[in-house]
Design an enzyme around this catalytic site. Structure first.
Site, PDB file in Angstrom:
ATOM      1  N   GLU A   1      -0.072  -5.539   5.858  1.00 20.72           N
ATOM      2  CA  GLU A   1       1.210  -5.564   5.171  1.00 20.72           C
ATOM      3  C   GLU A   1       2.172  -6.556   5.826  1.00 20.72           C
ATOM      4  O   GLU A   1       2.906  -7.268   5.140  1.00 20.72           O
ATOM      5  CB  GLU A   1       1.814  -4.161   5.162  1.00 20.72           C
TER       6      GLU A   1
ATOM      7  N   THR B   1       0.847  -1.192   0.000  1.00 19.17           N
ATOM      8  CA  THR B   1       0.000   0.000   0.000  1.00 19.17           C
ATOM      9  C   THR B   1       0.884   1.245   0.000  1.00 19.17           C
ATOM     10  O   THR B   1       1.949   1.245   0.609  1.00 19.17           O
ATOM     11  CB  THR B   1      -0.897   0.007   1.251  1.00 19.17           C
ATOM     12  N   GLY B   2       0.438   2.302  -0.664  1.00 19.80           N
ATOM     13  CA  GLY B   2       1.142   3.569  -0.581  1.00 19.80           C
ATOM     14  C   GLY B   2       1.553   4.133  -1.923  1.00 19.80           C
ATOM     15  O   GLY B   2       1.295   3.556  -2.989  1.00 19.80           O
TER      16      GLY B   2
ATOM     17  N   GLY C   1       0.145   4.634   5.860  1.00 21.39           N
ATOM     18  CA  GLY C   1      -1.194   4.528   5.292  1.00 21.39           C
ATOM     19  C   GLY C   1      -2.170   3.752   6.142  1.00 21.39           C
ATOM     20  O   GLY C   1      -3.332   3.574   5.748  1.00 21.39           O
TER      21      GLY C   1
END
Length: 218
Positions: A106, A31-32, A100
């Site tokens: 993650e 993510t990100g 995030g």
């Protein structure tokens, strides 16, 4: 480093990581902002048998829009490769993630992967880790959890984690990340924290003015 340069370096790191993907792999997507550059780099390679799992709704949507096959992380028990960004990367391999708010997912995806590759621009490489360290907390008993942790505050304006947890940040001493990770993990009410140990990461790919560098950790 300008914003444009940082985005160019993120893209360069992402493209380098995408080259490690083979068709038919079971792939974990982080993510990100750096992963946002990774997804089109993967899509451009034209894979037809890639099976992906995503760590956030935003990643899942972008990947699906690009034509990647994304499935719930329920039908797979292991992954061949996971790729994600980082907020801080220390010389000893400790990493801070979770800007995030998806660090629990993650970490689950990273641990399930045979290889976990971290991608970043050069600004994420630090001499030593520093606060804040993102946390995901249970809403139940939240004031008691915050009191037990100390130096911790709920992140203002942050939405819940992808699984409904409260996102907070630890602002205390991070000079001994191993000891801090153990203390955070042992505190009831902490779902998980954003400290990733060196043993979890296989390779770090960093892009900057001097090009793309790779560093093996495990």
């Amino acid at each position: 480093m300008s914003t444009t340069e940082a985005e160019d370096y993120k893209r360069a790191a992402a493209i380098a990581a995408a080259e490690e993907i083979e068709d038919g792999m079971r792939l974990g997507l982080g993510t990100g902002s750096t992963v946002a550059h990774l997804l089109p780099a993967i899509a451009a390679r034209g894979f037809t048998r890639l099976r992906c799992v995503a760590t956030s709704v935003a990643t899942e949507r972008q990947a699906a829009d690009l034509g990647l096959t994304v499935e719930p992380f329920t039908s797979l028990t292991a992954l061949d490769l996971a790729i994600d960004g980082a907020d801080q990367i220390a010389p000893d391999g400790w990493i801070v993630k979770g800007g995030g708010g998806a660090h629990t997912r993650e970490k689950i995806v990273a641990a399930a992967a045979q290889r976990f590759v971290v991608i970043a621009d050069g600004t994420k490489v630090v001499d030593a880790l520093a606060a804040p360290v993102p946390l995901e907390l249970l809403a139940y008993g939240l004031p008691a959890t915050l009191a037990a942790l100390g130096d911790t505050a709920v992140r203002e304006g942050a939405p819940p984690s992808p699984d409904g947890g409260v996102i907070a940040d630890y602002a205390g001493d991070v000079s001994d990340p191993a000891a801090l990770a153990a203390r955070l993990s042992d505190t009831p009410g902490v779902i998980d924290h954003g400290l990733f140990p060196p043993s979890l990461t296989s390779e770090v790919i960093v892009a900057g003015p001097d090009g793309v560098t790779r560093r093996a950790l495990a």
